[in-house]
Design a protein around this motif. Structure first.
Motif, PDB file in Angstrom:
ATOM      1  N   ALA A  91       3.409  -4.225  -1.232  1.00 53.90           N
ATOM      2  CA  ALA A  91       2.383  -3.358  -0.638  1.00 53.90           C
ATOM      3  C   ALA A  91       1.884  -2.340  -1.651  1.00 53.90           C
ATOM      4  O   ALA A  91       0.691  -2.003  -1.675  1.00 53.90           O
ATOM      5  N   ARG A  92       2.774  -1.833  -2.498  1.00 50.80           N
ATOM      6  CA  ARG A  92       2.379  -0.890  -3.551  1.00 50.80           C
ATOM      7  C   ARG A  92       1.449  -1.566  -4.548  1.00 50.80           C
ATOM      8  O   ARG A  92       0.466  -0.973  -5.033  1.00 50.80           O
ATOM      9  N   SER A  93       1.728  -2.839  -4.884  1.00 51.62           N
ATOM     10  CA  SER A  93       0.902  -3.564  -5.842  1.00 51.62           C
ATOM     11  C   SER A  93      -0.463  -3.911  -5.259  1.00 51.62           C
ATOM     12  O   SER A  93      -1.493  -3.767  -5.930  1.00 51.62           O
ATOM     13  N   ILE A  94      -0.467  -4.375  -4.018  1.00 53.28           N
ATOM     14  CA  ILE A  94      -1.724  -4.719  -3.354  1.00 53.28           C
ATOM     15  C   ILE A  94      -2.618  -3.498  -3.224  1.00 53.28           C
ATOM     16  O   ILE A  94      -3.847  -3.589  -3.322  1.00 53.28           O
ATOM     17  N   ALA A  95      -2.015  -2.331  -3.039  1.00 50.69           N
ATOM     18  CA  ALA A  95      -2.762  -1.103  -2.762  1.00 50.69           C
ATOM     19  C   ALA A  95      -3.762  -0.753  -3.853  1.00 50.69           C
ATOM     20  O   ALA A  95      -4.879  -0.294  -3.560  1.00 50.69           O
ATOM     21  N   VAL A  96      -3.417  -0.965  -5.108  1.00 46.83           N
ATOM     22  CA  VAL A  96      -4.264  -0.473  -6.197  1.00 46.83           C
ATOM     23  C   VAL A  96      -4.814  -1.572  -7.101  1.00 46.83           C
ATOM     24  O   VAL A  96      -5.646  -1.296  -7.970  1.00 46.83           O
ATOM     25  N   ALA A  97      -4.367  -2.813  -6.928  1.00 47.28           N
ATOM     26  CA  ALA A  97      -4.840  -3.907  -7.781  1.00 47.28           C
ATOM     27  C   ALA A  97      -6.362  -4.062  -7.790  1.00 47.28           C
ATOM     28  O   ALA A  97      -6.943  -4.345  -8.845  1.00 47.28           O
ATOM     29  N   PRO A  98      -7.055  -3.890  -6.653  1.00 49.98           N
ATOM     30  CA  PRO A  98      -8.513  -4.079  -6.677  1.00 49.98           C
ATOM     31  C   PRO A  98      -9.265  -3.105  -7.576  1.00 49.98           C
ATOM     32  O   PRO A  98     -10.431  -3.347  -7.908  1.00 49.98           O
ATOM     33  N   TYR A  99      -8.624  -2.020  -7.976  1.00 47.18           N
ATOM     34  CA  TYR A  99      -9.319  -0.972  -8.719  1.00 47.18           C
ATOM     35  C   TYR A  99      -9.006  -0.991 -10.214  1.00 47.18           C
ATOM     36  O   TYR A  99      -9.411  -0.087 -10.941  1.00 47.18           O
ATOM     37  N   GLN A 100      -8.280  -1.997 -10.679  1.00 50.21           N
ATOM     38  CA  GLN A 100      -7.931  -2.052 -12.101  1.00 50.21           C
ATOM     39  C   GLN A 100      -8.297  -3.413 -12.669  1.00 50.21           C
ATOM     40  O   GLN A 100      -7.914  -4.450 -12.117  1.00 50.21           O
TER      41      GLN A 100
END
Length: 262
Positions: free
Chosen positions: A216-225
Motif C-alpha cells: 500500500a505504501r508503494s502503490i500510494a506514490v508510484a504514480p507520481y515518480q
C-alpha cells in the motif's frame, strides 16, 4: 465497590463485536497517516533529517497507530500483515479483502496529498525529485546521477538485492507483528516492538530500494515518480511473499492455536 451504570454501559459497548466497516475505515485512516508520516518526512524533510529521521518517522508513526487504531482493526495498515493474519485464520476472506481495499485507498489519498504539497514548492521537479517511490537499478536511492540529477551514471542496487530485502524484511515485520500481539507476549509493549522493528527495517533497506515492506505504501506514490509504475509489481509481489514467510515462521514457533488480537 459495585460498578456504576456508566461503567456497565461502557463494558457492554466494549464487548460488542466491531463492525467490519469501522475496521476498514480505521485501516484506511491508519494507512493514510503512515504514508503521510513516513513518506511525507522523506519527501518534505528528507534532506534535513536524513535516513535516520525517515526511519524513525515510519517507526514512530506505526508505533502510535498501534495504540490509536489497534483496538479497532488491529492496525495492519499493510496488505502483507493482513495476508499473514488471513493465512493464520485470524481474519475471514471478505474482511481481508475489505482491509486491502481500505489500505490502498488510504495510501492513494495520502500520495495525492503529498504530491499536492510537494509541487507547491517552486523548486520541486517531479522528474528529478520524485515522491519517495520504491525502485531498483536506475531507480535505487544508491544510483549515481549527474550534476542535475537527470542522468543516471551508475545503477544502484539491483533486482536481486531488492527481492532479498523485501522478502526477508517483510517476513521479519509480519513475524514481529504476529508474535508481539500473541497472548504469550507482553501486549502493552506491542506498539513499541512493532514500531521500532519498522524503523530498523528502514535503516537497513532505504539505500537499497527506499524500503517498501508494504504494498500500500508503494502503490500510494508510484504514480507520481517517473519509472516507478514499471517496477511497482515487484513491490506488491515480494512483500506479500515475505508476509507469507513471516506467517509461516510465526506458525512454526508459536503454533496456530494461540489467541491473538485481531
Amino acid at each position: 465497590m459495585s460498578p456504576t451504570a456508566q461503567e456497565i454501559v461502557e463494558e457492554a459497548v466494549e464487548q460488542r463485536p466491531i463492525p467490519d466497516a469501522k475496521k476498514w475505515g480505521a485501516e484506511a485512516f491508519g494507512t493514510f497517516v503512515l504514508v503521510i508520516g513516513g513518506v511525507g518526512t522523506a519527501v518534505i524533510a528528507g534532506q534535513r533529517v536524513g535516513a535516520l529521521g525517515v526511519a524513525l518517522a515510519f517507526g514512530l508513526t506505526l508505533l502510535f497507530l498501534v495504540y490509536a487504531i489497534g483496538p479497532i482493526s488491529g492496525c495492519h495498515v499493510n496488505p502483507a500483515v493482513t495476508l499473514g493474519q488471513l493465512l493464520l485464520g485470524r481474519l475471514g476472506v471478505v474482511s481481508a479483502i475489505g482491509y486491502w481495499i481500505a489500505q490502498v485507498i488510504g495510501g492513494l489519498l495520502a500520495g495525492l496529498v503529498l504530491f499536492a504539497l510537494a509541487k507547491n514548492l517552486p523548486s520541486y521537479d517531479r522528474a528529478v525529485d520524485g515522491l519517495g517511490a520504491n525502485g531498483w537499478g536506475a531507480h535505487s536511492p544508491s544510483a549515481t546521477t549527474g550534476p542535475l540529477g537527470m542522468v543516471v551514471i551508475e545503477d544502484g542496487y539491483g533486482l536481486a538485492a531488492m527481492i532479498i530485502v523485501e522478502v526477508m524484511l517483510t517476513a521479519l515485520l509480519v513475524f514481529v507483528v504476529l508474535a508481539s500481539t500473541d497472548q504469550l507476549s507482553d501486549l502493552p509493549l506491542a506498539g513499541i516492538s512493532i514500531g521500532f522493528t519498522l524503523a530498523v527495517i528502514h535503516l537497513i533497506s532505504i539505500p537499497v530500494d527506499n524500503t517498501s515492506v508494504n504494498p500500500a505504501r508503494s502503490i500510494a506514490v508510484a504514480p507520481y515518480q517517473d519509472g516507478a509504475m514499471g517496477q511497482l509489481w515487484a513491490f506488491i509481489v515480494f512483500p506479500l511473499l515475505g508476509g507469507v514467510l513471516g506467517a509461516l515462521l510465526y506458525g512454526l514457533l508459536f503454533g496456530r492455536s494461540r489467541d491473538m488480537i485481531s
